[in-house]
Design a protein around this motif. Structure first.
Motif, short mmCIF file in Angstrom:
data_model
loop_
_atom_site.label_atom_id
_atom_site.label_comp_id
_atom_site.label_asym_id
_atom_site.label_seq_id
_atom_site.Cartn_x
_atom_site.Cartn_y
_atom_site.Cartn_z
N GLN A 23 35.11 33.88 39.16
CA GLN A 23 34.06 34.03 38.20
C GLN A 23 34.47 34.17 36.94
N ALA A 24 35.63 35.37 36.88
CA ALA A 24 36.16 35.37 35.41
C ALA A 24 36.77 34.18 34.87
N ILE A 25 37.56 33.63 35.69
CA ILE A 25 38.28 32.20 35.38
C ILE A 25 37.29 31.22 34.69
N VAL A 26 36.37 31.06 35.50
CA VAL A 26 35.16 29.94 35.00
C VAL A 26 34.30 30.15 34.10
N SER A 27 34.07 31.57 33.90
CA SER A 27 33.37 32.02 32.71
C SER A 27 33.96 31.86 31.23
N ASN A 28 35.22 31.78 31.23
CA ASN A 28 36.07 31.60 30.10
C ASN A 28 36.73 30.35 29.95
N PRO A 29 36.36 29.22 29.32
CA PRO A 29 37.12 28.07 29.29
C PRO A 29 38.79 28.08 28.97
N ALA A 30 39.02 29.07 28.27
CA ALA A 30 40.47 29.27 28.23
C ALA A 30 41.39 29.87 29.21
N LEU A 31 40.53 30.60 29.90
CA LEU A 31 41.46 31.09 31.18
C LEU A 31 41.37 29.71 32.10
N VAL A 32 40.49 29.07 32.27
CA VAL A 32 40.40 27.73 33.19
C VAL A 32 41.73 27.12 32.80
N ASP A 33 42.08 26.92 31.32
CA ASP A 33 43.29 26.04 30.98
C ASP A 33 44.42 26.87 31.49
N VAL A 34 44.54 28.09 31.38
CA VAL A 34 45.62 28.75 31.35
C VAL A 34 46.02 29.00 33.02
N PHE A 35 45.00 29.21 33.89
CA PHE A 35 44.97 29.44 35.30
C PHE A 35 45.10 28.19 35.99
N SER A 36 44.46 26.96 35.60
CA SER A 36 44.39 26.09 36.64
C SER A 36 44.77 24.65 35.93
N THR A 84 39.20 22.61 39.38
CA THR A 84 38.65 23.79 39.92
C THR A 84 39.63 23.75 41.35
N GLU A 85 40.34 23.29 41.83
CA GLU A 85 41.10 23.54 42.92
C GLU A 85 42.20 24.27 42.72
N LEU A 86 42.75 24.26 41.64
CA LEU A 86 43.79 25.11 41.08
C LEU A 86 43.36 26.45 40.72
N ALA A 87 42.13 26.64 39.95
CA ALA A 87 41.28 27.72 39.72
C ALA A 87 41.06 28.64 40.89
N SER A 88 40.87 27.82 42.09
CA SER A 88 40.29 28.50 43.25
C SER A 88 41.59 29.04 43.91
N ARG A 89 42.85 28.43 43.92
CA ARG A 89 43.89 28.95 44.50
C ARG A 89 44.42 30.06 43.62
N ARG A 90 44.20 29.93 42.19
CA ARG A 90 44.67 31.23 41.38
C ARG A 90 43.73 32.43 41.90
N ALA A 91 42.47 32.08 42.16
CA ALA A 91 41.56 33.42 42.19
C ALA A 91 42.04 34.15 43.56
N ILE A 92 42.34 33.20 44.63
CA ILE A 92 43.08 33.82 45.79
C ILE A 92 44.31 34.48 45.59
N GLU A 93 45.25 33.97 44.79
CA GLU A 93 46.49 34.58 44.56
C GLU A 93 46.06 35.99 43.80
N ILE A 94 45.09 36.12 42.86
CA ILE A 94 44.83 37.07 42.12
C ILE A 94 44.16 38.42 43.19
N ALA A 95 43.37 37.73 44.16
CA ALA A 95 42.87 38.84 45.01
C ALA A 95 43.94 39.22 46.04
N ASP A 96 44.94 38.35 46.42
CA ASP A 96 46.07 38.93 47.27
C ASP A 96 46.93 40.00 46.47
N ALA A 97 47.17 39.80 45.24
CA ALA A 97 47.94 40.70 44.37
C ALA A 97 47.33 42.03 44.20
#
Length: 87
Positions: free
Chosen positions: A48-61, A65-78
């Protein structure tokens, strides 16, 4: 009982248990809901945080959206790993 970190319910709850002989509600029994796991809940919040901010979408993914999803899971695991270290 779950063995993988974050597999516990994100929203566990307690409830009164019925007495087998009288059917009256007595005591407290821990129940584990079957909804989102802690890992899924944290990943959902991160996504939710990643997709709500277009700058974060570019930084994280790189804009996908597939890469954004993977990054979200990596953040959760961390986050789960950090919480595990603190306890």
């Amino acid at each position: 009982m779950s063995t993988r970190k974050g597999d516990n319910s994100a929203f566990p709850y307690s409830a009164l248990a019925p007495d087998e002989q009288t059917s009256q509600l007595v005591g407290s029994m821990y129940l584990d809901s079957t909804g989102l796991t802690q890992r899924a809940y944290i990943a959902t919040k991160a996504m939710q945080a990643i997709v709500s901010n277009p700058a974060l979408v570019d930084v994280f993914s790189n804009g996908t959206t597939e890469l954004a999803s993977r990054r979200a899971i990596e953040i959760a695991d961390a986050m789960l790993a950090a919480l595990e270290q603190q306890s």
